[in-house]
Each structure stands twice: as structure tokens, then as C-alpha cells.
Design a protein around this motif. Structure first.
Motif, PDB file in Angstrom:
ATOM      1  N   ASP A 131      15.685  21.013 -21.037  1.00  0.00           N
ATOM      2  CA  ASP A 131      16.283  19.683 -21.071  1.00  0.00           C
ATOM      3  C   ASP A 131      15.238  18.619 -21.393  1.00  0.00           C
ATOM      4  OD1 ASP A 131      18.659  20.842 -20.462  1.00  0.00           O
ATOM      5  OD2 ASP A 131      18.692  20.222 -18.364  1.00  0.00           O
ATOM      6  N   GLU A 132      14.041  18.771 -20.844  1.00  0.00           N
ATOM      7  CA  GLU A 132      12.963  17.818 -21.122  1.00  0.00           C
ATOM      8  C   GLU A 132      12.594  17.856 -22.604  1.00  0.00           C
ATOM      9  OE1 GLU A 132      10.492  17.875 -16.896  1.00  0.00           O
ATOM     10  OE2 GLU A 132      10.055  19.391 -18.425  1.00  0.00           O
ATOM     11  N   CYS A 133      12.481  19.064 -23.147  1.00  0.00           N
ATOM     12  CA  CYS A 133      12.122  19.201 -24.559  1.00  0.00           C
ATOM     13  C   CYS A 133      13.203  18.621 -25.464  1.00  0.00           C
ATOM     14  CB  CYS A 133      11.889  20.675 -24.903  1.00  0.00           C
ATOM     15  SG  CYS A 133      10.207  21.244 -24.598  1.00  0.00           S
ATOM     16  N   ILE A 134      14.462  18.949 -25.180  1.00  0.00           N
ATOM     17  CA  ILE A 134      15.559  18.455 -26.011  1.00  0.00           C
ATOM     18  C   ILE A 134      15.592  16.933 -25.994  1.00  0.00           C
ATOM     19  CG2 ILE A 134      18.066  18.316 -26.220  1.00  0.00           C
ATOM     20  CD1 ILE A 134      16.946  20.894 -27.273  1.00  0.00           C
ATOM     21  N   ALA A 135      15.453  16.347 -24.806  1.00  0.00           N
ATOM     22  CA  ALA A 135      15.462  14.881 -24.690  1.00  0.00           C
ATOM     23  C   ALA A 135      14.311  14.280 -25.494  1.00  0.00           C
ATOM     24  CB  ALA A 135      15.381  14.465 -23.224  1.00  0.00           C
ATOM     25  N   ALA A 136      13.128  14.896 -25.382  1.00  0.00           N
ATOM     26  CA  ALA A 136      11.961  14.385 -26.097  1.00  0.00           C
ATOM     27  C   ALA A 136      12.146  14.509 -27.607  1.00  0.00           C
ATOM     28  CB  ALA A 136      10.708  15.134 -25.657  1.00  0.00           C
ATOM     29  N   ILE A 137      12.651  15.656 -28.054  1.00  0.00           N
ATOM     30  CA  ILE A 137      12.816  15.884 -29.493  1.00  0.00           C
ATOM     31  C   ILE A 137      13.861  14.938 -30.067  1.00  0.00           C
ATOM     32  CG2 ILE A 137      13.686  17.557 -31.174  1.00  0.00           C
ATOM     33  CD1 ILE A 137      12.325  19.742 -29.455  1.00  0.00           C
ATOM     34  N   ARG A 138      14.976  14.772 -29.363  1.00  0.00           N
ATOM     35  CA  ARG A 138      16.010  13.871 -29.868  1.00  0.00           C
ATOM     36  C   ARG A 138      15.512  12.430 -29.880  1.00  0.00           C
ATOM     37  NH1 ARG A 138      21.425  16.547 -27.008  1.00  0.00           N
ATOM     38  NH2 ARG A 138      21.514  18.378 -28.408  1.00  0.00           N
ATOM     39  N   ARG A 139      14.711  12.076 -28.877  1.00  0.00           N
ATOM     40  CA  ARG A 139      14.145  10.725 -28.862  1.00  0.00           C
ATOM     41  C   ARG A 139      13.202  10.519 -30.049  1.00  0.00           C
ATOM     42  NH1 ARG A 139      11.595  11.121 -24.531  1.00  0.00           N
ATOM     43  NH2 ARG A 139       9.488  11.397 -25.367  1.00  0.00           N
ATOM     44  N   PRO A 175       9.247  13.299 -39.991  1.00  0.00           N
ATOM     45  CA  PRO A 175       7.797  13.073 -40.057  1.00  0.00           C
ATOM     46  C   PRO A 175       7.035  14.260 -39.470  1.00  0.00           C
ATOM     47  CG  PRO A 175       8.930  11.112 -39.259  1.00  0.00           C
ATOM     48  CD  PRO A 175       9.958  12.206 -39.312  1.00  0.00           C
ATOM     49  N   GLN A 176       5.876  14.544 -40.016  1.00  0.00           N
ATOM     50  CA  GLN A 176       5.116  15.716 -39.601  1.00  0.00           C
ATOM     51  C   GLN A 176       4.753  15.674 -38.126  1.00  0.00           C
ATOM     52  OE1 GLN A 176       4.837  18.296 -41.636  1.00  0.00           O
ATOM     53  NE2 GLN A 176       4.062  19.407 -39.852  1.00  0.00           N
ATOM     54  N   GLU A 177       4.515  14.456 -37.583  1.00  0.00           N
ATOM     55  CA  GLU A 177       4.149  14.392 -36.172  1.00  0.00           C
ATOM     56  C   GLU A 177       5.307  14.804 -35.269  1.00  0.00           C
ATOM     57  OE1 GLU A 177       5.003  10.081 -37.507  1.00  0.00           O
ATOM     58  OE2 GLU A 177       3.971  11.873 -38.265  1.00  0.00           O
ATOM     59  N   VAL A 178       6.564  14.527 -35.715  1.00  0.00           N
ATOM     60  CA  VAL A 178       7.722  14.966 -34.945  1.00  0.00           C
ATOM     61  C   VAL A 178       7.775  16.487 -34.909  1.00  0.00           C
ATOM     62  CG1 VAL A 178      10.235  14.943 -34.793  1.00  0.00           C
ATOM     63  CG2 VAL A 178       9.015  12.866 -35.452  1.00  0.00           C
ATOM     64  N   VAL A 179       7.568  17.115 -36.066  1.00  0.00           N
ATOM     65  CA  VAL A 179       7.556  18.579 -36.143  1.00  0.00           C
ATOM     66  C   VAL A 179       6.433  19.137 -35.264  1.00  0.00           C
ATOM     67  CG1 VAL A 179       7.318  20.572 -37.667  1.00  0.00           C
ATOM     68  CG2 VAL A 179       8.534  18.528 -38.463  1.00  0.00           C
ATOM     69  N   LYS A 180       5.283  18.504 -35.316  1.00  0.00           N
ATOM     70  CA  LYS A 180       4.121  18.964 -34.539  1.00  0.00           C
ATOM     71  C   LYS A 180       4.399  18.891 -33.037  1.00  0.00           C
ATOM     72  CE  LYS A 180      -0.715  17.688 -33.624  1.00  0.00           C
ATOM     73  NZ  LYS A 180      -0.529  17.220 -32.241  1.00  0.00           N
ATOM     74  N   TYR A 181       4.858  17.737 -32.572  1.00  0.00           N
ATOM     75  CA  TYR A 181       5.096  17.582 -31.138  1.00  0.00           C
ATOM     76  C   TYR A 181       6.262  18.445 -30.665  1.00  0.00           C
ATOM     77  CZ  TYR A 181       1.927  13.596 -31.521  1.00  0.00           C
ATOM     78  OH  TYR A 181       0.836  12.805 -31.752  1.00  0.00           O
TER      79      TYR A 181
END
Length: 479
Positions: free
Chosen positions: A44-52, A79-85
Motif C-alpha cells: 500500500d505504501e509503494c502504490i500510494a508513492a508510485i501513484r503520487r 520521467p526516468q526518476e519515477v521509474v527509478k524510485y
């Protein structure tokens, strides 16, 4: 004497207080730090972070989504940083062992991180543990996960779709047709017009021979909400040929589609295609079609009028929405008039002989400005839409009548305008702010509703309809 002693006592007490290094106040600034996404332990933390992060990437984009072609939107990458994080956040996910209860959320996160092979491996495990009946919600959700990914994973979505179709039970006609319509709508939205048209033809073939026993209330609901709206947006060659002939022929074509889906002839359910558009009314009239391009007050005229193809753009009280809060960033392509105005300008650039009528109402104010009298408001609207936004045409502004509710804090209630009353056709109210009515050379309506919908790709439908009408013998050479 007592006063002097009191002062000395206060000074003595102050001297005993430890000194504090005081400085001027500074504005709070959020620290410029990136969370340690690799330390996130829960999905849930990851999904929230990725969607944000995905949302922030959209808000930060300098280009408005609804001013891009659909193919450009589909091809955009995160953006590449989104993919990276995202990769850091889902680094703990093992596709061989992760629980399958939230399989689609896991797959969504893996696709953001460009871990497509792991997403497929996860879905293979999932398929082995369930009844792989495409009628189930999970089957549709799997396709949707691939179609909603950025960029779209078209090949994977179509592979799932084609493998699932043969598994429908012969009696699952309603579910079969609904499912095809859902997939077709998403294909249309991401620019695969050829396959969307093919699916549309398959639906018509099924519904043409469908027994009335399958037209249950549940089917009729799906037909109204999903199936017919999808077919209505399609523009196969049959639709283009009919509209090139006449708007009346196109109306008959749409009626045949309705009859195939619902089993009976329509009245106004398909919309006011081929209906005559009534002239718009207003007290204040402006134009910038003179040789200088300046905005001038003009005398009332008849619009829309034959034999010109005309866009009637209902602009309401301008482009402003009133919110109680302001989200992070700007409103990039959602609930905005900017996309519609951009589309109008691009259409008129491609077809210079198409005419434009902008229709507004007075409401007593403009955006966040203080109250204005009707003349001031009309001048402001004309300068805003014909001037600032650069729309070229006639601007008609209706002075809205209203009443006051004395028992309810004197609030103002607007009375229906003549335009609102005249542009009602059965269940369709065409005077909706930020929508259009487009009429042909005979003054008959061949398109109504929004010009822009980034999720449903109305650009394809609108452009196909206009091109067909402009291809008529009466309109050739007017491009």
C-alpha cells in the motif's frame, strides 16, 4: 518610590532569564529530500508513492494533455526518476512468492518500474489458481492494467483479450458483448481505431441475431451505459459514407445501430442528429471578424445560419471553476476550457471557412472579480474569449434573469435562458458549458457534446465527422 522598586525588581528578574538567540521568522520550506523508497515494507505504501509520483509528473508537465494528439499522449513515457524510485519501492517484490490477493496492484507497480517480465510471471501464477473465465472481473482488470500502463502495453493487452474470447460460454451473450465494448472503448482511447472498429463490427454481428431473451434489464443497462456509447463514438467506413451523403443518412445509420443493440427503433435516444439547430439568442453581440481583427459590438444576426458549417461553443461564464482548495500544481487537462478552445482553433485553422459562434451567459461576476453589471460582464467575456483566447467569430451573450430567495440569505437563483430551453432535445441538454454543437451546411446537427475527452479520445470521432461533412459536394473547396 514604590514604582521605582517595581521596575528594579522586573529588571532583576529579566536578567536571570537565560538568553535566547532570536531571529526573524522564515517561511516554512519542505526539505528537498527524497524518501528512502527501498525501505518501504508494505505494498500500500509503494502504490500510494508510485501513484503520487505519476500524478506529480503529470502536473509538472509543461504541456497540457488535452492539447496533444492521442498518439502523442499514448507514446509519452514516465520521467526516468519515477521509474527509478518505483523500482526501489518494489525491489522487495518477488513475482514467484508474492501473495496473489492484490495481483493487479502488484502488476501495476511492476509495470511502472519497467519490470514487465515479472508482471507477466505474476499473472501466470495467478491464472493457475483461478477459474480463468473471462466473464470474471479479474480478466478485465488484467487487460485494463496493461492498457492503463504508461506507456500502454498494447501487445500484452491484446494477447490477453484474444486468449480469453474463446472461453466465453455460448449463453453469456450479454457479458460477451459488454466485455468487447469495454475493451473496444479502451482501444479507441489509446488510438487503435482499426481494431476498435473491428470489435464494433463483431458486436453488431452478435446483437443483430441476438434473441430477445438475452435483452434483460441487466443487458439493457450495459447497452445504455457501455455498449451503445462505444459504438456511437466509432467512425467505421459505413458511418463516414453515410455522413458524407447527408446528416439525415448518418442519423439513419445511428438508428440502425441502436436497433441492433436494443431490438427496437429509437426516438431521441440516439441524440438530436439531423435536428435543425435553433438560432441563439442574446442581448450583447460582439465580433472580431472585421478587417482589423478588433472586438466590436455588432447588431444581432441569425446564427447558426445556412449554408455555413458552424461550431456553436457554449462557454458559460468563462473558463473559471470555483474550488474550495487548490491541488498541487495546475489543473492540467481536467475540467478546463483550454483544451476545447485549443481544439476549436485547430479545427478552424484546418477548415478556415467553418464559422464560430460563442455563447455565454451573464452571472453577475467574472472569475474572482467583484460584482459586475451586465454590460461590464459582457465586455469582459468578449475581451476574454475573443481577445485573450483568440477565438475568431461571433460572441453572443445572454443577460440571465434571476430571482432572490429572501428566506435563504438572499441567494440568487438564475432563471433558464432561451438558449437553454431551445437547445433541449428530449433527454439531451446541449447548452452545457464548455461543450459544442456543430451544424452542417443545412443547419442540421451532426455533432454535440464535448470536443475534448483525454480518456475517451473524442478527437478521433469529431475529426472524422467534420472531415466527412466537408467532403460533401456542397462543401468541397471550402477547406
Amino acid at each position: 518610590m514604590m514604582y521605582k522598586k517595581t521596575i528594579k525588581l522586573l529588571l532583576f528578574i529579566i536578567a536571570l532569564i537565560p538568553t535566547v538567540n532570536l531571529s526573524g521568522q522564515t517561511r516554512f520550506a519542505r526539505p528537498d529530500t527524497v524518501p528512502d523508497y527501498a525501505s518501504y515494507r508494505h505494498l500500500d505504501e509503494c502504490i500510494a508513492a508510485i501513484r503520487r509520483m505519476k500524478q506529480q509528473a503529470v502536473l509538472a508537465d509543461p504541456v497540457w494533455l488535452d492539447t496533444l494528439s492521442i498518439l502523442t499522449q499514448v507514446e509519452k513515457r514516465l520521467p526516468q526518476e519515477v521509474v527509478k524510485y518505483a523500482g526501489e519501492c518494489v525491489s522487495r517484490i518477488d513475482a514467484d512468492t508474492v501473495p496473489l490477493k492484490q495481483v493487479h496492484m502488484y502488476a501495476e507497480a511492476l509495470l511502472v518500474a519497467d519490470r514487465d517480465e515479472d508482471a507477466e510471471k505474476l499473472y501466470l501464477r495467478w491464472a493457475d489458481t483461478i477459474d480463468n473465465n473471462p466473464a470474471g472481473e479479474g480478466f478485465w482488470q488484467k487487460i485494463l492494467t496493461y492498457l492503463n500502463a504508461i506507456p500502454v502495453r498494447m501487445d500484452k493487452a491484446l494477447s490477453v483479450y484474444n486468449s480469453g474470447l474463446p472461453k466465453f460460454h455460448p449463453d453469456s451473450v450479454s457479458t460477451n458483448v459488454t466485455f468487447r465494448s469495454m475493451v473496444g472503448s479502451r482501444l479507441l482511447a489509446v488510438g487503435d481505431y482499426s481494431l476498435a472498429n473491428q470489435i464494433g463490427r463483431e458486436i453488431i454481428e452478435i446483437t443483430d441475431t441476438m434473441s430477445d431473451k438475452y435483452r434483460t434489464p441487466a443487458y439493457n443497462f450495459s447497452a445504455s451505459a457501455i455498449i451503445f456509447p462505444f459504438l456511437k463514438r466509432l467512425m467505421p467506413q459505413e458511418a463516414i459514407d453515410s455522413l458524407e451523403l447527408s446528416t439525415e443518412a448518418y442519423r439513419n445509420y445511428m438508428a440502425s445501430i441502436w436497433k441492433s443493440v436494443f431490438g427496437h427503433e429509437p426516438d431521441l435516444e440516439i441524440g438530436p442528429f439531423a435536428k435543425k439547430a435553433p438560432p441563439v439568442a442574446g442581448k450583447y453581440w460582439y465580433s472580431n471578424l472585421n478587417s482589423t481583427g478588433e472586438i466590436q459590438a455588432i447588431l444581432p444576426t441569425v446564427t447558426p445560419d445556412t449554408p455555413a458549417i458552424t461550431i456553436v461553443y457554449f462557454a458559460g461564464g468563462g473558463c473559471h471553476s470555483h474550488y474550495k482548495k487548490v491541488d498541487l500544481g495546475r489543473n492540467n487537462g481536467i475540467a478546463s476550457c483550454w483544451g476545447a478552445i485549443h481544439r476549436i482553433r485547430s479545427i478552424m485553422k484546418q477548415y478556415p471557412n467553418i464559422k464560430l459562434t460563442v455563447v455565454s451567459n451573464t452571472f453577475g461576476s467574472f472569475a474572482d472579480a467583484p460584482p459586475l453589471n451586465p454590460q461590464q460582464e459582457a465586455d469582459t467575456l468578449a475581451n476574454y474569449l475573443l481577445g485573450f483566447h483568440g477565438l475568431k467569430g461571433t460572441h453572443v451573450i445572454y443577460e440571465t434573469d434571476f430571482i432572490r430567495l429572501a428566506d435563504y440569505d438572499n441567494r440568487k437563483v438564475d432563471i433558464e435562458t432561451d438558449n437553454q430551453a431551445q437547445y433541449k432535445f428530449g433527454p439531451f441538454s446541449l447548452h452545457t458549458a464548455n461543450e459544442v454543437v456543430i451544424v452542417d451546411e443545412l443547419g442540421q446537427i451532426f455533432h454535440f457534446g464535448p470536443l475534448v475527452d483525454t480518456r475517451n479520445n473524442l478527437e478521433f470521432t469529431v475529426d472524422s465527422r467534420i472531415k466527412a461533412v466537408m467532403s460533401r459536394a456542397a462543401n468541397r473547396g471550402k477547406n
